[in-house]
Write a protein that holds these residues in place. Structure first.
Motif, PDB file in Angstrom:
ATOM      1  N   ARG A   1     -79.633 -30.869  52.036  1.00  0.00           N
ATOM      2  CA  ARG A   1     -79.407 -29.480  51.603  1.00  0.00           C
ATOM      3  C   ARG A   1     -78.678 -29.434  50.257  1.00  0.00           C
TER       4      ARG A   1
ATOM      5  N   TYR B   1     -78.215 -28.672  65.477  1.00  0.00           N
ATOM      6  CA  TYR B   1     -79.095 -28.024  64.499  1.00  0.00           C
ATOM      7  C   TYR B   1     -80.302 -27.420  65.208  1.00  0.00           C
TER       8      TYR B   1
ATOM      9  N   HIS C   1     -72.630 -24.794  67.738  1.00  0.00           N
ATOM     10  CA  HIS C   1     -72.321 -25.275  66.386  1.00  0.00           C
ATOM     11  C   HIS C   1     -72.238 -24.097  65.420  1.00  0.00           C
TER      12      HIS C   1
ATOM     13  N   GLU D   1     -60.595 -26.878  60.990  1.00  0.00           N
ATOM     14  CA  GLU D   1     -61.102 -27.240  59.666  1.00  0.00           C
ATOM     15  C   GLU D   1     -60.901 -26.083  58.691  1.00  0.00           C
TER      16      GLU D   1
ATOM     17  N   ASP E   1     -68.520 -37.929  59.679  1.00  0.00           N
ATOM     18  CA  ASP E   1     -69.095 -36.580  59.782  1.00  0.00           C
ATOM     19  C   ASP E   1     -70.470 -36.511  59.096  1.00  0.00           C
TER      20      ASP E   1
ATOM     21  N   SER F   1     -71.917 -30.855  54.839  1.00  0.00           N
ATOM     22  CA  SER F   1     -70.535 -31.018  54.391  1.00  0.00           C
ATOM     23  C   SER F   1     -70.125 -32.471  54.165  1.00  0.00           C
TER      24      SER F   1
HETATM   25  O1  NIG Z   1     -68.699 -31.139  60.830  1.00  0.00           O
HETATM   26  N1  NIG Z   1     -67.927 -28.147  60.747  1.00  0.00           N
HETATM   27  C1  NIG Z   1     -68.984 -28.008  61.350  1.00  0.00           C
HETATM   28  N2  NIG Z   1     -70.090 -28.711  61.283  1.00  0.00           N
HETATM   29  C2  NIG Z   1     -70.420 -29.693  60.344  1.00  0.00           C
HETATM   30  C3  NIG Z   1     -71.141 -29.129  59.202  1.00  0.00           C
HETATM   31  C4  NIG Z   1     -72.556 -29.184  59.437  1.00  0.00           C
HETATM   32  C5  NIG Z   1     -73.374 -28.560  58.350  1.00  0.00           C
HETATM   33  O2  NIG Z   1     -72.888 -27.888  57.442  1.00  0.00           O
HETATM   34  O3  NIG Z   1     -74.562 -28.790  58.466  1.00  0.00           O
HETATM   35  C6  NIG Z   1     -69.195 -30.460  59.965  1.00  0.00           C
HETATM   36  O4  NIG Z   1     -68.714 -30.422  58.827  1.00  0.00           O
END
Ligand code: NIG
Ligand code: FE
Length: 430
Positions: free
Chosen positions: A106, A169, A202, A270, A341, A346
């Protein structure tokens, strides 16, 4: 002696397992005689080691190890030998938090970020996780599987031997199940040790934005029973944060998941002091992850819990965020784990060596603390500390042989370089 450079890399299970003796090891690191579950506080500065060592791998497991001077007295030594003169041997990394099954990168959204949009603004416009969820509907299980297999290959080259992978997702029952089935196939066919986490909560799909409890109902009443019935998840996760799921939503999901025997690993704190850490600890979470917003109350909640505080430096780096207070946590006697992660939004990297360098550069963690944080502590955070995370007799032979490097400190100092020369998983050279 086998020439260390002649091995080709194959992460799919197919090779014949043979016994291996690694000799002349400069230092065998993270050796463990008495099993521990994790290392906390000041103890994170200790890295047990044997200088000028040997390591005997038998039937995929660590069979024995010791100092070179004791080796001549040993009987039945394997003929296949690897000379590790000038090199370090240590347990392969455990990466306890990834989203590495995803449909597409992305980077365009990332450009929006560079132009100044925040993570929450992008999410509010239907970007972010929802963007991946849309693409997930279009991708076949086979394509997702092949792409993820390539990513596993890539992370193994950097020394990762075990990885946790989340769904999340999908965001519809069928799509979440599809992701989890892909993870199941990866588990069956990869040499890496893999754990699966169900992350139906999520993000909130657009059609439920006015009443997100309806989506939480679907997670609880439709998704969780199906996931449990097919035995697709080891753990459950919720993104408990500002603009995502509330403490109440999280409480409800975790209560139901517990009935199916799924222990939580929570995305928490976060974006704000969300209460995610506390609700995770309340439900005996195996880990709470991210933790940028961690104050005294959160540290107090984590004290004497069985919950591993897990920092994700890649996301903080990529999103230019506050840093989780790693030093403060360790000074309070807590353990700290570090994971990638790996995800397209991110933290688009699964490189644990880069995360380790970030541990030292950004979080001022000592190399010994970092190595504990990416081996035994992440092994705990993914429930595999009895089989991985240290060099101990009977544990799985997931080990790294480094290149000829000057010191242990070099591991978190030389941040762009792959310091790993050879990876052995389940006793098989990759
Ligand atoms: O761990 N914080 C939440 N979920 C993911 C981000 C996933 C994404 O943006 O696709 C994370 O940073
Ligand atoms: Fe994540």
């Amino acid at each position: 002696m086998a020439d260390i450079k002649c091995f080709t890399f194959k992460i799919r299970k197919n090779d014949v397992m043979s016994d291996i003796l690694i000799v002349n090891i400069k230092e065998l690191l993270q050796v463990e005689n008495e099993p521990v579950s994790y290392v906390a506080g000041k103890d994170m500065q200790n890295l047990p080691r044997i200088e000028n060592a040997w390591l005997w791998i038998k039937e995929g497991k660590v069979f024995d190890y010791g100092e070179m001077s004791e080796l001549p007295g040993k009987e039945g030594l394997p003929t296949e030998r690897i000379d590790a003169a000038g090199k370090y041997v240590l347990p392969a990394w455990c990466d306890s938090h990834t989203h590495l099954v995803y449909p597409q990168s992305r980077e365009i959204e990332y450009i929006d970020k560079i132009k100044g949009l925040s993570y929450e603004e992008i999410a509010a416009r239907g970007g972010g996780i929802l963007n991946s969820a849309k693409k997930m509907q279009e991708d076949s299980e086979d394509k997702l599987y092949e792409d993820a297999m390539k990513r596993l290959d890539e992370i193994a080259r950097w020394g990762t031997g075990a990885v946790e992978i989340k769904s999340g997702y999908g965001l519809t029952t069928e799509s979440e199940l599809k992701m989890l089935r892909v993870i199941k196939r990866l588990k069956e066919n990869s040499k890496l040790t893999i754990k699966a986490t169900f992350l139906g909560a999520h993000s909130i799909p657009m059609e439920y934005r006015d009443d997100q409890s309806k989506y939480v109902d679907i997670v609880i009443n439709e998704m969780l029973p199906r996931v449990a019935e097919e035995g697709l998840a080891d753990f459950v996760d919720v993104f408990c944060d500002k603009g995502f799921f509330t403490v109440e939503d999280t409480d409800r999901i975790l209560e139901t998941a517990a009935k199916y025997g799924m222990r939580p690993k929570i995305h928490a704190n976060e974006l704000d002091y969300s209460g995610g850490i506390q609700v995770g600890v309340k439900h005996n979470a195996l880990s709470v992850d991210h933790l940028e917003f961690t104050g005294d109350a959160e540290i107090a909640a984590l004290k004497n819990s069985g919950t591993m505080p897990t920092i994700l430096p890649g996301a903080a780096f990529f999103l230019n965020m506050e840093l989780a207070p790693a030093r403060k946590m360790m000074e309070a006697g807590l353990p700290v784990a570090l994971a990638t992660d790996f995800n397209p939004g991110s933290s688009p990297s699964g490189n644990m060596q880069l995360i380790m360098a970030m541990g030292s550069v950004m979080y001022r963690m000592l190399p010994e603390e970092v190595i504990n944080a990416v081996t035994i502590n992440t092994a705990y955070a993914m429930g595999v500390e009895k089989e991985l995370g240290t060099i101990a007799k009977g544990k799985k032979a997931n080990v790294i042989i480094t290149k000829d490097i000057p010191s242990v400190e070099y591991m978190t100092y030389a941040y762009g370089e792959n310091k790993v020369e050879m990876v052995i998983l389940n006793g098989e050279v990759m």
